[in-house]
Design a protein around this motif. Structure first.
Motif, PDB file in Angstrom:
ATOM      1  N   THR A   1       7.475  43.037  54.289  1.00 37.26           N
ATOM      2  CA  THR A   1       6.861  41.860  53.680  1.00 37.26           C
ATOM      3  C   THR A   1       7.411  40.577  54.296  1.00 37.26           C
ATOM      4  OG1 THR A   1       6.531  43.015  51.583  1.00 37.26           O
ATOM      5  CG2 THR A   1       6.543  40.634  51.495  1.00 37.26           C
ATOM      6  N   ARG A   2       8.684  40.566  54.607  1.00 38.14           N
ATOM      7  CA  ARG A   2       9.280  39.393  55.247  1.00 38.14           C
ATOM      8  C   ARG A   2       8.741  39.208  56.660  1.00 38.14           C
ATOM      9  NH1 ARG A   2      15.563  40.100  54.607  1.00 38.14           N
ATOM     10  NH2 ARG A   2      15.591  37.906  55.260  1.00 38.14           N
TER      11      ARG A   2
ATOM     12  N   LYS B   1       5.780  39.903  57.512  1.00 34.10           N
ATOM     13  CA  LYS B   1       4.381  39.477  57.411  1.00 34.10           C
ATOM     14  C   LYS B   1       4.255  37.995  57.735  1.00 34.10           C
ATOM     15  CE  LYS B   1       0.361  39.692  54.366  1.00 34.10           C
ATOM     16  NZ  LYS B   1      -0.161  40.104  53.038  1.00 34.10           N
ATOM     17  N   GLU B   2       5.220  37.212  57.283  1.00 36.31           N
ATOM     18  CA  GLU B   2       5.188  35.768  57.564  1.00 36.31           C
ATOM     19  C   GLU B   2       5.274  35.505  59.066  1.00 36.31           C
ATOM     20  OE1 GLU B   2       6.642  31.970  58.639  1.00 36.31           O
ATOM     21  OE2 GLU B   2       8.060  33.655  58.533  1.00 36.31           O
TER      22      GLU B   2
ATOM     23  N   GLU C   1       1.959  36.010  60.832  1.00 35.07           N
ATOM     24  CA  GLU C   1       0.891  35.082  60.511  1.00 35.07           C
ATOM     25  C   GLU C   1       1.142  33.682  61.058  1.00 35.07           C
ATOM     26  OE1 GLU C   1       0.351  35.602  56.309  1.00 35.07           O
ATOM     27  OE2 GLU C   1      -0.558  37.586  56.579  1.00 35.07           O
ATOM     28  N   ARG C   2       2.214  33.539  61.849  1.00 34.49           N
ATOM     29  CA  ARG C   2       2.456  32.278  62.548  1.00 34.49           C
ATOM     30  C   ARG C   2       1.571  32.189  63.786  1.00 34.49           C
ATOM     31  NH1 ARG C   2       9.008  32.651  63.324  1.00 34.49           N
ATOM     32  NH2 ARG C   2       9.633  32.830  61.126  1.00 34.49           N
TER      33      ARG C   2
ATOM     34  N   LYS D   1       3.933  34.418  67.238  1.00 35.38           N
ATOM     35  CA  LYS D   1       4.287  35.600  66.438  1.00 35.38           C
ATOM     36  C   LYS D   1       5.465  36.350  67.054  1.00 35.38           C
ATOM     37  CE  LYS D   1      -0.555  36.148  65.078  1.00 35.38           C
ATOM     38  NZ  LYS D   1      -1.001  34.883  65.728  1.00 35.38           N
TER      39      LYS D   1
END
Length: 314
Positions: free
Chosen positions: A27-28, A30-31, A34-35, A38
């Motif tokens: 989950t961490r 995932k950020e 989405e930049r 990446k």
């Protein structure tokens, strides 16, 4: 972050807490994914070998993307490019690779047990990317992530695994992983696609009747019919298989309103799923599973290799 594992070979070696650590770390990441840029320097300078001795599209490409996004150096290796085609033994091949001072080997092979053998002789971290009909633990973790992200919790979910149970390495990891996380698991298949001892898989229920169990399921996990692994003809025709075990638009009224559809890919459309169900905007998380493959494989490499906290947040 405590994570006391060197390898990811057998999912049963991981506790519920270990699995949640992987999912929460994914989950961490995932950020990061989405930049606009990446990539993080988390594993900069680490050398990863992708040893794929069997064809793969999703698993191999997601590992390669995950490695690049973690800034790891990678070597793609395997198949007809290896000296095993000249008669070199697996052990000699692995020892040659390890002479390059590599850090991790990600291995897919048609023979069960190869990842464990490599771990025994290499000294490197090893991730099993699928071995024969045995296990596929990274697939199980991305599946759990995809379900957990939507449902919010895994404990108590009723999951049906439908299809080619006897030939599936996905089952070899997914069913134990679901049980570790507190799910109730039902396997659904014609008798000819069940193993001789289905109880060994650890499922709570075994049935040959899909329509009877669909109304109770929170997640319907459809397996691919693995034509390349089948011995003989275990069912009369693909059309008959679809009629009895395919997840079709006609069967949707039997499902819970919020039941999810999963599939490890690639899909045999018109066999396991029709296009309506495969592309269902509310039920299908199949493309989410593909994306989850990058997130969870980044998390697995990060945790096994002891990636730096600064690298994750860079």
């Amino acid at each position: 972050m405590a994570f006391n594992h060197k390898h990811l070979i057998d999912i049963t070696e991981y506790s519920a807490e270990d699995i949640m650590t992987v999912l929460e770390t994914a989950t961490r990441f995932k950020e990061v994914n989405e930049r606009r840029i990446k990539q993080v320097p988390t594993l900069k300078g680490v050398m990863v070998v992708n040893m794929f001795n069997e064809p793969s599209t999703r698993t191999r490409s997601s590992f390669e993307i995950a490695e690049k996004r973690l800034s790891a150096n990678s070597l793609n290796f395997g198949g007809s490019s290896t000296s095993t085609v000249k008669g070199e033994s697996l052990v000699d091949t692995v020892e040659t690779l390890c002479a390059y001072k590599i850090d991790m080997i990600i291995v897919r092979d048609k023979h069960a047990g190869v990842p464990r053998k490599i771990a025994d002789v290499s000294g490197a971290h090893v991730i099993d990317a699928g071995d024969g009909k045995h296990q596929h633990p990274t697939q199980a973790l991305l599946d759990l992530y995809s379900i957990w992200e939507v449902k919010g919790d895994l404990a108590g979910l009723k999951v049906g695994v439908v299809g080619d149970i006897g030939h599936s390495r996905v089952c070899g990891s997914l069913i134990p992983a679901l049980k570790i996380m507190g799910c109730e698991v039902t396997v659904v298949a014609p008798p000819t696609l069940l193993p001789a001892r289905p109880d060994i898989l650890g499922a709570d229920h075994v049935t040959t009747k899909l329509d009877e169990v669909l109304p109770d399921l929170d997640v319907v996990y459809m397996l691919r019919i693995q034509r390349e692994r089948l011995e003989g003809a275990p069912y009369p025709s693909l059309r008959e298989y679809n009629m009895l075990y395919g997840l079709t638009k006609e069967r949707e009224p039997l499902m819970k309103p919020d039941a999810l559809i999963c599939h490890p890919g690639p899909i045999n459309r018109g066999v396991e799923l029709d296009s309506y169900m495969a592309d269902h905007p509310k039920r299908s998380v199949i493309l989410d599973q593909v994306y989850a493959g990058i997130l969870t494989r980044m998390a697995e490499m990060y945790l096994l290799l002891g990636g730096s906290e600064d690298g994750l947040t860079a």
